[in-house]
Design a protein around this motif. Structure first.
Motif, PDB file in Angstrom:
ATOM      1  N   TRP A 243     -17.295  -1.455   6.054  1.00  0.00           N
ATOM      2  CA  TRP A 243     -16.361  -2.885   5.707  1.00  0.00           C
ATOM      3  C   TRP A 243     -15.854  -3.742   6.862  1.00  0.00           C
ATOM      4  O   TRP A 243     -16.084  -4.897   6.814  1.00  0.00           O
TER       5      TRP A 243
ATOM      6  N   GLN B  54      -2.197   0.485   1.520  1.00  0.00           N
ATOM      7  CA  GLN B  54      -2.563   1.313   0.527  1.00  0.00           C
ATOM      8  C   GLN B  54      -1.534   2.492   0.431  1.00  0.00           C
ATOM      9  O   GLN B  54      -1.300   2.920  -0.492  1.00  0.00           O
TER      10      GLN B  54
ATOM     11  N   VAL C 174      -8.161  -2.628  -0.375  1.00  0.00           N
ATOM     12  CA  VAL C 174      -7.743  -1.563  -1.661  1.00  0.00           C
ATOM     13  C   VAL C 174      -8.986  -1.014  -2.377  1.00  0.00           C
ATOM     14  O   VAL C 174      -8.765   0.265  -2.766  1.00  0.00           O
ATOM     15  N   ASP C 175      -9.919  -1.807  -2.408  1.00  0.00           N
ATOM     16  CA  ASP C 175     -11.271  -1.412  -2.963  1.00  0.00           C
ATOM     17  C   ASP C 175     -11.877   0.025  -2.508  1.00  0.00           C
ATOM     18  O   ASP C 175     -12.402   1.001  -3.248  1.00  0.00           O
TER      19      ASP C 175
ATOM     20  N   TYR D  99     -10.140   2.261  -0.834  1.00  0.00           N
ATOM     21  CA  TYR D  99      -9.317   3.475  -1.063  1.00  0.00           C
ATOM     22  C   TYR D  99      -9.645   3.810  -2.355  1.00  0.00           C
ATOM     23  O   TYR D  99      -9.699   5.174  -2.872  1.00  0.00           O
ATOM     24  N   ARG D 100      -9.909   2.899  -3.417  1.00  0.00           N
ATOM     25  CA  ARG D 100      -9.831   3.369  -4.733  1.00  0.00           C
ATOM     26  C   ARG D 100     -11.366   4.206  -4.885  1.00  0.00           C
ATOM     27  O   ARG D 100     -11.417   5.061  -5.661  1.00  0.00           O
ATOM     28  N   ARG D 101     -12.457   3.525  -4.092  1.00  0.00           N
ATOM     29  CA  ARG D 101     -13.514   4.389  -4.235  1.00  0.00           C
ATOM     30  C   ARG D 101     -13.412   5.662  -3.560  1.00  0.00           C
ATOM     31  O   ARG D 101     -14.260   6.694  -4.035  1.00  0.00           O
TER      32      ARG D 101
ATOM     33  N   GLU E 282      -7.786  -7.299  -0.553  1.00  0.00           N
ATOM     34  CA  GLU E 282      -8.328  -6.675  -1.811  1.00  0.00           C
ATOM     35  C   GLU E 282      -9.488  -5.673  -1.461  1.00  0.00           C
ATOM     36  O   GLU E 282      -9.763  -4.613  -2.037  1.00  0.00           O
ATOM     37  N   ARG E 283     -10.448  -5.953  -0.159  1.00  0.00           N
ATOM     38  CA  ARG E 283     -11.523  -5.259   0.051  1.00  0.00           C
ATOM     39  C   ARG E 283     -10.859  -3.505   0.793  1.00  0.00           C
ATOM     40  O   ARG E 283     -11.536  -2.771   0.207  1.00  0.00           O
TER      41      ARG E 283
END
Length: 340
Positions: A59, A178, A202-203, A205-207, A199-200
């Motif tokens: 990322w 996060q 956070v995404d 970490y969710r993944r 946004e990216r």
């Protein structure tokens, strides 16, 4: 025996293993302790990192030539054995352990000892030579419990709601944001609002299956939305920018170790400051050095004026400073916005 890790104009270099650590200029092979902009740079021939850091480097840097090691896994490079161990700083952050003929060097990168649901906890790695950060290496820096600061954030949000204001909380886009979202999970009745730069991260970490509070993007809401009482997370570079005008009435706060000193809050024109840091405070730094058993300590960046005399006088260890290109990621606000 010569030093295992030395300073060059491109970064810290291990000649016996023919690799760099957190190189800041292009090299053929670099171990990367974590994904913050002062430690992870483009242009390396090979990147080596923890398995949990791979998506972050993809990322942040847009690179694919990434090799990973699990925590504790050993790999031989030339004459040395290398392994990675949790640093507790952010997701995937790692200490680099290098061993040659029984001599062990450890480079912490940035680290913290506080509990954090978003990353593996710090592991003390016994060593002969300990290379560490010193970002908050003054006795005045002593972190309150994270639960206390999160409770203060929630109280502030409630106060803002009673006054018809939004509560804009500035936090670094990778790691700090996060961690706050993880600590807030289950404690709010409405999603946390995010600046687009969040946004990216956070995404990512969710993944990685990190449980975070529900979120919405500010830009996804209608223009006539009432933001009274809404908690908003944004990078520090957004402070007092045109972006904040959409909230009409709001207060601004920052989550950072620098908020330990009230003068920092006043200078930054903030209504509140929350002492939440991804670095070790003074006590944790001293405790970690003591527990490592190192007879030599090298501080790579930060405040060494108090640290070095203390280590020599109180712990009887050889201490010195190594001037690197690393900085405090909590201050890299422009970089945070540019890469997010």
């Amino acid at each position: 025996m010569s030093d295992l890790i030395t300073l060059t104009d491109r970064g810290l270099y291990c000649e016996a293993g023919d690799f760099f650590v957190d190189a800041w200029k292009p090299v053929h092979r670099s171990f990367v302790t974590h994904g913050h902009g002062d430690h992870a740079h483009i242009g390396m021939g090979e990147y080596w990192c923890s398995a949990a850091s791979k998506d972050i480097l993809n990322w942040r840097l847009g690179v694919q030539n990434i090799h990973t090691l699990d925590y504790g896994e050993q790999r031989r490079f030339g004459d040395v054995l290398v392994s990675l161990h949790p640093a507790g700083h952010i997701l995937g952050s790692a200490q680099i352990r290098v061993e040659r003929e029984g001599e062990v060097w450890v480079f912490t990168g940035d680290f913290k000892r506080e509990p954090d649901p978003t990353c593996a906890p710090f592991e003390v790695v016994p060593c002969d030579v300990f290379i560490c950060e010193a970002t908050f290496a003054f006795p005045v820096y002593s972190w309150p419990a994270i639960e206390q600061e999160i409770s203060r954030v929630l109280q502030w949000r409630e106060l803002c709601e009673s006054e018809g204001k939004a509560a804009i909380l500035y936090a670094y886009s990778l790691g700090k944001a996060q961690r706050i979202l993880a600590e807030l999970n289950g404690k709010l009745d409405r999603p946390v609002l995010l600046h687009g730069a969040m946004e990216r991260g956070v995404d990512v970490y969710r993944r990685a299956n990190i449980a975070l509070a529900p979120t919405e993007l500010v830009m996804s809401l209608p223009g006539d939305t009432s933001f009274a009482g809404r908690l908003v997370l944004a990078p520090p570079s957004a402070q007092d920018s045109a972006w904040t005008r959409r909230f009409r009435s709001f207060e601004q706060a920052q989550a950072s170790g620098w908020m330990q000193l009230r003068g920092n809050r006043r200078r930054r024109n903030l209504q509140r400051g929350f002492v939440i840091s991804d670095h070790a405070d003074w006590n944790a730094l001293i405790e970690t050095i003591r527990e490592s058993g190192a007879h030599r300590v090298i501080a790579t960046h930060g405040n060494t004026d108090a640290l070095i005399p203390y280590l020599e006088r109180e712990l009887g260890v050889q201490a010195e400073r190594l001037r690197t290109a690393y900085g405090d990621d909590e201050e890299l606000t422009a970089n945070a916005e540019n890469v997010a």
